[in-house]
Scaffold this active site. Structure first.
Site, PDB file in Angstrom:
ATOM      1  N   GLU A 146      38.141  35.671  23.176  1.00 40.04           N
ATOM      2  CA  GLU A 146      38.375  36.856  24.025  1.00 40.04           C
ATOM      3  C   GLU A 146      39.685  37.351  23.958  1.00 40.04           C
ATOM      4  O   GLU A 146      40.666  36.472  23.916  1.00 40.04           O
ATOM      5  CB  GLU A 146      37.978  36.429  25.573  1.00 40.04           C
ATOM      6  CG  GLU A 146      38.362  37.313  26.662  1.00 40.04           C
ATOM      7  CD  GLU A 146      37.471  37.115  27.813  1.00 40.04           C
ATOM      8  OE1 GLU A 146      36.512  36.463  27.865  1.00 40.04           O
ATOM      9  OE2 GLU A 146      37.917  37.838  28.967  1.00 40.04           O
ATOM     10  N   ARG A 147      39.723  38.840  23.727  1.00 40.17           N
ATOM     11  CA  ARG A 147      41.010  39.118  23.532  1.00 40.17           C
ATOM     12  C   ARG A 147      41.733  38.738  22.388  1.00 40.17           C
ATOM     13  O   ARG A 147      42.982  38.438  22.584  1.00 40.17           O
ATOM     14  CB  ARG A 147      41.970  39.143  24.897  1.00 40.17           C
ATOM     15  CG  ARG A 147      41.278  39.594  26.073  1.00 40.17           C
ATOM     16  CD  ARG A 147      40.946  41.093  26.017  1.00 40.17           C
ATOM     17  NE  ARG A 147      40.245  41.103  27.493  1.00 40.17           N
ATOM     18  CZ  ARG A 147      39.496  42.345  27.627  1.00 40.17           C
ATOM     19  NH1 ARG A 147      39.330  43.216  26.715  1.00 40.17           N
ATOM     20  NH2 ARG A 147      38.898  42.642  28.825  1.00 40.17           N
ATOM     21  N   TRP A 198      37.950  47.947  40.035  1.00 42.25           N
ATOM     22  CA  TRP A 198      39.010  46.607  39.701  1.00 42.25           C
ATOM     23  C   TRP A 198      40.285  46.899  40.480  1.00 42.25           C
ATOM     24  O   TRP A 198      41.086  46.018  40.194  1.00 42.25           O
ATOM     25  CB  TRP A 198      39.197  46.892  38.071  1.00 42.25           C
ATOM     26  CG  TRP A 198      38.075  46.642  37.302  1.00 42.25           C
ATOM     27  CD1 TRP A 198      37.446  47.615  36.511  1.00 42.25           C
ATOM     28  CD2 TRP A 198      37.231  45.672  37.059  1.00 42.25           C
ATOM     29  NE1 TRP A 198      36.239  47.067  35.760  1.00 42.25           N
ATOM     30  CE2 TRP A 198      36.313  45.844  36.097  1.00 42.25           C
ATOM     31  CE3 TRP A 198      37.682  44.009  37.245  1.00 42.25           C
ATOM     32  CZ2 TRP A 198      35.352  44.686  35.628  1.00 42.25           C
ATOM     33  CZ3 TRP A 198      36.835  43.173  36.879  1.00 42.25           C
ATOM     34  CH2 TRP A 198      35.758  43.325  35.967  1.00 42.25           C
ATOM     35  N   ASN A 246      37.436  31.902  30.805  1.00 41.03           N
ATOM     36  CA  ASN A 246      35.972  32.083  31.333  1.00 41.03           C
ATOM     37  C   ASN A 246      35.184  31.365  30.599  1.00 41.03           C
ATOM     38  O   ASN A 246      34.775  31.212  29.268  1.00 41.03           O
ATOM     39  CB  ASN A 246      35.817  33.397  30.889  1.00 41.03           C
ATOM     40  CG  ASN A 246      36.608  34.467  31.574  1.00 41.03           C
ATOM     41  OD1 ASN A 246      36.658  34.448  32.751  1.00 41.03           O
ATOM     42  ND2 ASN A 246      37.302  35.550  30.857  1.00 41.03           N
ATOM     43  N   GLU A 293      37.354  37.628  39.090  1.00 38.46           N
ATOM     44  CA  GLU A 293      36.609  38.249  38.030  1.00 38.46           C
ATOM     45  C   GLU A 293      35.075  37.679  37.944  1.00 38.46           C
ATOM     46  O   GLU A 293      34.701  37.295  36.984  1.00 38.46           O
ATOM     47  CB  GLU A 293      37.118  38.369  36.878  1.00 38.46           C
ATOM     48  CG  GLU A 293      38.572  38.927  36.897  1.00 38.46           C
ATOM     49  CD  GLU A 293      39.230  39.297  35.728  1.00 38.46           C
ATOM     50  OE1 GLU A 293      39.239  38.628  34.762  1.00 38.46           O
ATOM     51  OE2 GLU A 293      40.064  40.504  35.588  1.00 38.46           O
ATOM     52  N   ASP A 319      48.277  42.543  35.626  1.00 35.85           N
ATOM     53  CA  ASP A 319      47.514  41.952  34.691  1.00 35.85           C
ATOM     54  C   ASP A 319      47.939  42.126  33.211  1.00 35.85           C
ATOM     55  O   ASP A 319      47.616  42.936  32.447  1.00 35.85           O
ATOM     56  CB  ASP A 319      46.061  42.233  34.565  1.00 35.85           C
ATOM     57  CG  ASP A 319      45.246  41.436  33.660  1.00 35.85           C
ATOM     58  OD1 ASP A 319      45.768  40.414  33.047  1.00 35.85           O
ATOM     59  OD2 ASP A 319      44.113  42.008  33.295  1.00 35.85           O
ATOM     60  N   GLU A 361      46.745  41.933  24.662  1.00 34.12           N
ATOM     61  CA  GLU A 361      45.841  43.050  25.198  1.00 34.12           C
ATOM     62  C   GLU A 361      45.860  44.186  25.569  1.00 34.12           C
ATOM     63  O   GLU A 361      45.418  45.133  25.050  1.00 34.12           O
ATOM     64  CB  GLU A 361      45.181  42.173  26.435  1.00 34.12           C
ATOM     65  CG  GLU A 361      44.152  42.811  27.084  1.00 34.12           C
ATOM     66  CD  GLU A 361      43.672  41.939  28.228  1.00 34.12           C
ATOM     67  OE1 GLU A 361      44.039  40.952  28.592  1.00 34.12           O
ATOM     68  OE2 GLU A 361      42.542  42.429  28.799  1.00 34.12           O
TER      69      GLU A 361
END
Ligand code: GCU
Length: 641
Positions: free
Chosen positions: A130-131, A504, A173, A257, A336, A364
């Site tokens: 991820e990212r 968001w 996650n 999230e 973030d 990111e």
């Protein structure tokens, strides 16, 4: 592995050692690493007939990871506070030799400022990251643990050489497949990964799913107040520690999230964290509990809710309620990982709780390892930000901040980081976590010299370009702390209203006359979360650092900045400048052509083309957007589409 980038900052030195080394001391892992390093870096195998003796020893030290290097005419002694300290001493010695420090006069004592210097890999069991912008996972493949053993060992050496001592192998996650890291199905493989990293002084962490008691344990609830849930975590901890006795602990992203968590069950974060902390405590493990909690289902029409306030509201009232082996992992800013945000008001506000300061090395929002971006510059600023009138963020390190954590930028690409120059960010992270007093400039200079050799003009040129890169990126990005004007989901490239009508909580609320959110006590009240001194600083437009102006204030485009320029003209100017700066970077890089190995040169040159295209896109989209909403022309008459 071929290719210049693979060895990163552990390149064979272009300098001569100047002596024939003889190694004295127990033939343990540090000894082997020293012998390996001398050969790999200088082409010199230590021999009994050597004319300069390097003695490796340990001597108990209150800081076990500390080391000293004491040189003299006949030899040098590396003393570690324990075996790990000795290993750090060996790496410290090798890099000083590469940097050309004379061995006879070396007189150094080093000890890390924080105990936990942690990398978080956001790797999924299916092998994706991820990212991640540097290829596939180094740890997982096809739903299982899967790796290249030689590579993993080389990775461990790279990390240990800059002092990193804990790594989380899987994504925060946690999906159902990686949740199984707690089970007999995956633990034997995890134990083998731990064996690779153990000699390098690196302990593993695993990210766990809050619903594990349900998913894996077959329970009806994951409620931390339920006795069966507590027993589930105890049994899981016991099982994990049978396989990996030195596991550093677990990492949890809960109530964040759309992930489950204690709040969703009517419990508090301390209840959620403590039940796991108690299960880990007998084994010396910690639970890293992330504070990245906010309402991610906000209606954009709602102007009361202000996302940056969320983490403080959730955690500050709980100070003192967390067990001793809970470390609250706090992102450096309240949004973030944007290119510019203030520090999280939680930092320094929790005096009774261990905290981990979380950075992001993976780029990111900062160019995704296509654009050049030296993260150390930003970290230095973060550490230099005041918490009170008498205390900087860096003063918290080693006190309530007991961990420095960063999301890794590495993957299976041959050069580890995709963009070769992004290796500087991994290097700087380790060294800054070890000693936050080191400047971005020094670290960048060391990295450049270790990677490309000690040619002074090369080192100078590279260092100044890298140090400038963050500012250049910021110029063509969202202006003055506004953040978020990115394409949704993948977060590369501009989209001024991409997040404006989404759930968001990331709004700039531009009209044809004004932009920004008033976060002062007259607005959302966010500034009140800071200590008075800092609150007052941000509260007033006059004292608010200009680069954060649109984070804290809602302003007309005609607002005059300190240099007399209007806000709108500042936006136009910086966006034109940013593109010009990238073109200049390309010229600088081209001027280094002769001095950089061809494959490395070409790979970076290619990235610069991508960066230039990105900078142009940002310039034209952002300028066009502001021209459309304001109708104000550029006072220099440049082309705005
Ligand atoms: C960001 C990022 C996510 C990540 C999250 C986190 O929102 O886009 O990919 O999961 O941060 O830090 O948990």
């Amino acid at each position: 592995m071929d290719g210049f980038g693979y060895r990163a900052w552990l390149q064979p030195s272009k300098a001569q050692l100047g002596f024939i080394p003889r190694l004295k001391g127990a033939k343990d892992f540090a000894w082997e690493e020293c012998a390996h390093g001398l050969e790999a870096l200088f082409g010199r195998k230590p021999t009994n007939r050597g004319d300069y003796t390097i003695t490796l020893e340990t001597s108990p030290d209150p800081a076990p990871e500390a080391y000293t290097l004491r040189g003299g005419p006949e030899g040098l002694t590396v003393t570690g506070g324990c075996e790990k300290g000795l290993l750090y001493g060996v790496y410290g010695l090798l890099s000083r030799l590469c940097l050309g420090e004379p061995v006879e006069t070396m007189n150094v004592r080093e000890k890390p400022a924080v105990r936990h210097r942690v990398l978080n890999h956001w790797d999924n069991a299916n092998g994706t990251v991820e990212r991640g912008y540097a290829g596939a996972s180094l740890f997982f493949k096809g739903g299982r643990i899967g790796y290249d053993l030689v590579r993993l060992k080389d990775y461990a050496r790279l990390l240990a050489s800059v002092g990193i001592n804990e790594i989380c192998v899987n994504n925060v996650n946690v999906y159902r497949d990686s949740a199984k890291l707690l089970t007999d199905e995956m633990l034997p493989d995890l134990a083998r990964v731990a064996e690779v990293f153990r000699p390098f002084g690196i302990r593993l962490i695993i990210a766990v799913h809050f619903d594990s008691p349900v998913i894996l344990g077959g329970l009806e609830t994951a409620d931390p107040a339920d006795g069966a849930v507590a027993r589930f975590w105890e049994e899981s901890a016991r099982r994990v520690y049978e396989y990996v006795p030195d596991l550093a602990g677990f990492l949890m992203k809960a109530d964040s999230e759309f992930r489950s968590g204690p709040a969703a069950l009517g419990r508090t974060q301390d209840e959620g964290a403590n039940v796991i902390a108690k299960a880990l405590a007998p084994f010396g493990g910690n639970i890293y509990w992330r504070c990245f909690i906010y309402n991610c289902a906000q209606d954009w029409r709602d102007t009361e809710t202000d996302r940056p306030k969320a983490a403080y509201n959730e955690f500050h009232p709980l100070d003192g309620k967390f067990d001793d082996n809970v470390i609250l992992q706090i992102k450096h800013g309240p949004s973030d990982f944007q290119v510019r945000e203030p520090n999280s008001p939680l930092l320094g506000a929790m005096t009774q709780t261990h905290q981990g300061l979380e950075f992001q090395i993976t780029q990111e929002y900062t160019g995704q390892q296509k654009d050049l971006y030296a993260t150390a510059v930003q970290w230095e600023e973060i550490l230099d930000t005041p918490v009170t009138d008498a205390c900087m963020t860096r003063d918290l390190v080693g006190h309530e901040v007991t961990a420095i954590v960063a999301v890794s930028n590495t993957g299976a690409d041959a050069n580890w980081t995709g963009h070769l120059l992004a290796q500087a960010n991994l290097y700087a992270f380790g060294r800054m976590a070890w000693n936050p007093a080191q400047t971005a400039e020094q670290l960048t200079r060391d990295w450049a010299a270790l990677t490309f050799g000690r040619d002074p003009s090369l080192v100078e040129t590279l260092t100044s370009m890298l140090l400038e890169s963050r500012h250049v990126y910021e110029k063509y990005n969202a202006p003055l702390g506004l953040g978020w004007m990115v394409n949704i989901s993948h977060h590369y490239g501009p989209s001024p209203e991409g997040y404006e009508y989404m759930k968001w909580g990331t709004y700039h609320r531009a009209t044809h006359t004004h932009i920004g959110v008033d976060r002062t006590t007259h607005g959302t009240g966010y500034t009140a979360q800071y200590h008075n001194y800092v609150r007052d600083l941000y509260e007033s437009k006059k004292t608010c650092p200009e680069k954060l102006l649109l984070f804290f204030h809602r302003l007309p485009y005609t607002y005059k900045l300190k240099n007399g320029q209007t806000l709108i003209q500042y936006i136009y100017d910086t966006h034109f400048e940013g593109v010009g700066d990238v073109k200049r970077f390309i010229k600088i890089w081209e001027s280094l052509n002769e001095k950089i190995p061809q494959d490395a040169y070409d790979s970076v040159r290619e990235k610069f083309d991508m960066q230039l295209a990105n900078a142009r896109e940002w310039r034209d989209v952002i300028n066009n957007y502001f021209y459309r909403v304001t109708g104000v022309p550029d006072d220099k008459g440049r082309k705005i589409y």
